[in-house]
Design a protein around this motif. Structure first.
Motif, PDB file in Angstrom:
ATOM      1  N   ILE A   1      17.476  -2.979 -13.669  1.00 50.41           N
ATOM      2  CA  ILE A   1      18.093  -2.925 -15.000  1.00 50.41           C
ATOM      3  C   ILE A   1      18.737  -1.576 -15.275  1.00 50.41           C
ATOM      4  O   ILE A   1      19.828  -1.508 -15.840  1.00 50.41           O
ATOM      5  N   VAL A   2      18.102  -0.482 -14.883  1.00 50.48           N
ATOM      6  CA  VAL A   2      18.690   0.841 -15.162  1.00 50.48           C
ATOM      7  C   VAL A   2      19.935   1.109 -14.322  1.00 50.48           C
ATOM      8  O   VAL A   2      20.700   2.008 -14.642  1.00 50.48           O
ATOM      9  N   HIS A   3      20.153   0.321 -13.269  1.00 49.62           N
ATOM     10  CA  HIS A   3      21.332   0.512 -12.429  1.00 49.62           C
ATOM     11  C   HIS A   3      22.442  -0.497 -12.690  1.00 49.62           C
ATOM     12  O   HIS A   3      23.436  -0.531 -11.963  1.00 49.62           O
ATOM     13  N   LEU A   4      22.281  -1.354 -13.693  1.00 46.63           N
ATOM     14  CA  LEU A   4      23.315  -2.352 -13.979  1.00 46.63           C
ATOM     15  C   LEU A   4      24.604  -1.672 -14.432  1.00 46.63           C
ATOM     16  O   LEU A   4      24.569  -0.668 -15.154  1.00 46.63           O
ATOM     17  N   PRO A   5      25.745  -2.224 -14.044  1.00 46.43           N
ATOM     18  CA  PRO A   5      27.024  -1.625 -14.445  1.00 46.43           C
ATOM     19  C   PRO A   5      27.326  -1.846 -15.924  1.00 46.43           C
ATOM     20  O   PRO A   5      26.849  -2.816 -16.535  1.00 46.43           O
ATOM     21  N   ASP A   6      28.122  -0.946 -16.493  1.00 51.37           N
ATOM     22  CA  ASP A   6      28.513  -1.046 -17.903  1.00 51.37           C
ATOM     23  C   ASP A   6      29.508  -2.170 -18.147  1.00 51.37           C
ATOM     24  O   ASP A   6      29.617  -2.665 -19.268  1.00 51.37           O
TER      25      ASP A   6
ATOM     26  N   VAL B   1      28.446 -13.652 -18.101  1.00 46.41           N
ATOM     27  CA  VAL B   1      27.553 -13.312 -16.994  1.00 46.41           C
ATOM     28  C   VAL B   1      26.180 -13.017 -17.576  1.00 46.41           C
ATOM     29  O   VAL B   1      26.056 -12.202 -18.489  1.00 46.41           O
ATOM     30  N   LEU B   2      25.158 -13.719 -17.083  1.00 41.12           N
ATOM     31  CA  LEU B   2      23.775 -13.512 -17.523  1.00 41.12           C
ATOM     32  C   LEU B   2      22.936 -13.175 -16.307  1.00 41.12           C
ATOM     33  O   LEU B   2      23.108 -13.786 -15.250  1.00 41.12           O
ATOM     34  N   LEU B   3      22.006 -12.245 -16.458  1.00 44.21           N
ATOM     35  CA  LEU B   3      21.149 -11.827 -15.355  1.00 44.21           C
ATOM     36  C   LEU B   3      19.708 -11.794 -15.823  1.00 44.21           C
ATOM     37  O   LEU B   3      19.419 -11.345 -16.935  1.00 44.21           O
ATOM     38  N   ARG B   4      18.803 -12.299 -14.959  1.00 46.53           N
ATOM     39  CA  ARG B   4      17.357 -12.216 -15.213  1.00 46.53           C
ATOM     40  C   ARG B   4      16.681 -11.777 -13.927  1.00 46.53           C
ATOM     41  O   ARG B   4      16.797 -12.439 -12.898  1.00 46.53           O
ATOM     42  N   CYS B   5      15.968 -10.680 -13.991  1.00 40.78           N
ATOM     43  CA  CYS B   5      15.200 -10.218 -12.846  1.00 40.78           C
ATOM     44  C   CYS B   5      13.758 -10.682 -13.042  1.00 40.78           C
ATOM     45  O   CYS B   5      13.262 -10.719 -14.166  1.00 40.78           O
TER      46      CYS B   5
END
Length: 181
Positions: free
Chosen positions: A46-51, A75-79
Motif C-alpha cells: 500500500i505505501v508503494h502504490l502509485p499516485d 481500478v480497485l486493489l485489495r491486498c
C-alpha cells in the motif's frame, strides 16, 4: 495590532472550510478488506502504490490494504486475498509479477490475482467505454506488488514448461506472455 491576528484566524477558518468542501466532493471508495489485509506485507504494498494509473488519480478508500483510482473508480486493489493454487486459467507475467485472469476477458471488468505471492493481491479493472486497459494498469502496480516476494517454484508456466510423467510435454491451455512497461 489585534486586527492582524483576527485576519489570520479568519483566513485560516476560510481555508479549512474550503478544504472540507473539497473533501466532501470526492468521498472515499467503499471496499471490503480482504481476509489477510492486516498482513504486514500488505502495508508494504500500500505505501508503494502509485499516485496515478492510466491517467487516473488515486482515491481514498475506507478499508485497510486497499487502493482505488479514477472518479468513478476504474481500478480497485485489495491486498490480503487468499493465494490461488495451480490453475488452467490464463496467467501472464508483467514486469516480473505473475497475474491470473480470474474471469472472462469479455467481461466489463477484469479480475486479476497475483500468483506465487502470499498474501495475494486482487485487482479489478473496468475496461471498455470509460475504463482503462489492463496493459496500462498491471505494469504500474509492479513496484508495489514486488514488495511481496515471489515464492520459489510458483511462477506462470507455459506448455513447454509442463511435462507428463512420461517426459512428453503436456498441453495446458494457459498461455504465458511477458510484458515490460
Amino acid at each position: 495590532m489585534l486586527v492582524r491576528p483576527r485576519r489570520l484566524v479568519s483566513a485560516a477558518l476560510a481555508l479549512c472550510a474550503s478544504a472540507l468542501l473539497l473533501t466532501a466532493c470526492a468521498p472515499a471508495v467503499a471496499l471490503k478488506p480482504a481476509a489477510d489485509a492486516n498482513d504486514p506485507r500488505c502495508a508494504d504494498v500500500i505505501v508503494h502504490l502509485p499516485d496515478s494509473i492510466a491517467g487516473k488519480a488515486k482515491r481514498e478508500t475506507n478499508a485497510q490494504a486497499t487502493g482505488a483510482w479514477g472518479d468513478p473508480a476504474v481500478v480497485l486493489l485489495r491486498c490480503g486475498v487468499p493465494p490461488i493454487g495451480p490453475t488452467t486459467k490464463p496467467c501472464i507475467t508483467v514486469n516480473d509479477i505473475d497475474w491470473v485472469l480470474e474471469n472472462d476477458p469479455a467481461s466489463p471488468s477484469l479480475r486479476y490475482i497475483t500468483f506465487g505471492r502470499t498474501p495475494a493481491t486482487e485487482v479489478v479493472i473496468a475496461h471498455g467505454k470509460n475504463g482503462v486497459a489492463d496493459a496500462s494498469v498491471l505494469p504500474a502496480l509492479a513496484d508495489a506488488i514486488g514488495a511481496i516476494p515471489q515464492q520459489k517454484n510458483e511462477k506462470c508456466r507455459g506448455t513447454s514448461d509442463i511435462t507428463s510423467p512420461t517426459g512428453v510435454p503436456t498441453p495446458v491451455p494457459t498461455p504465458t506472455t511477458t510484458q515490460s512497461g
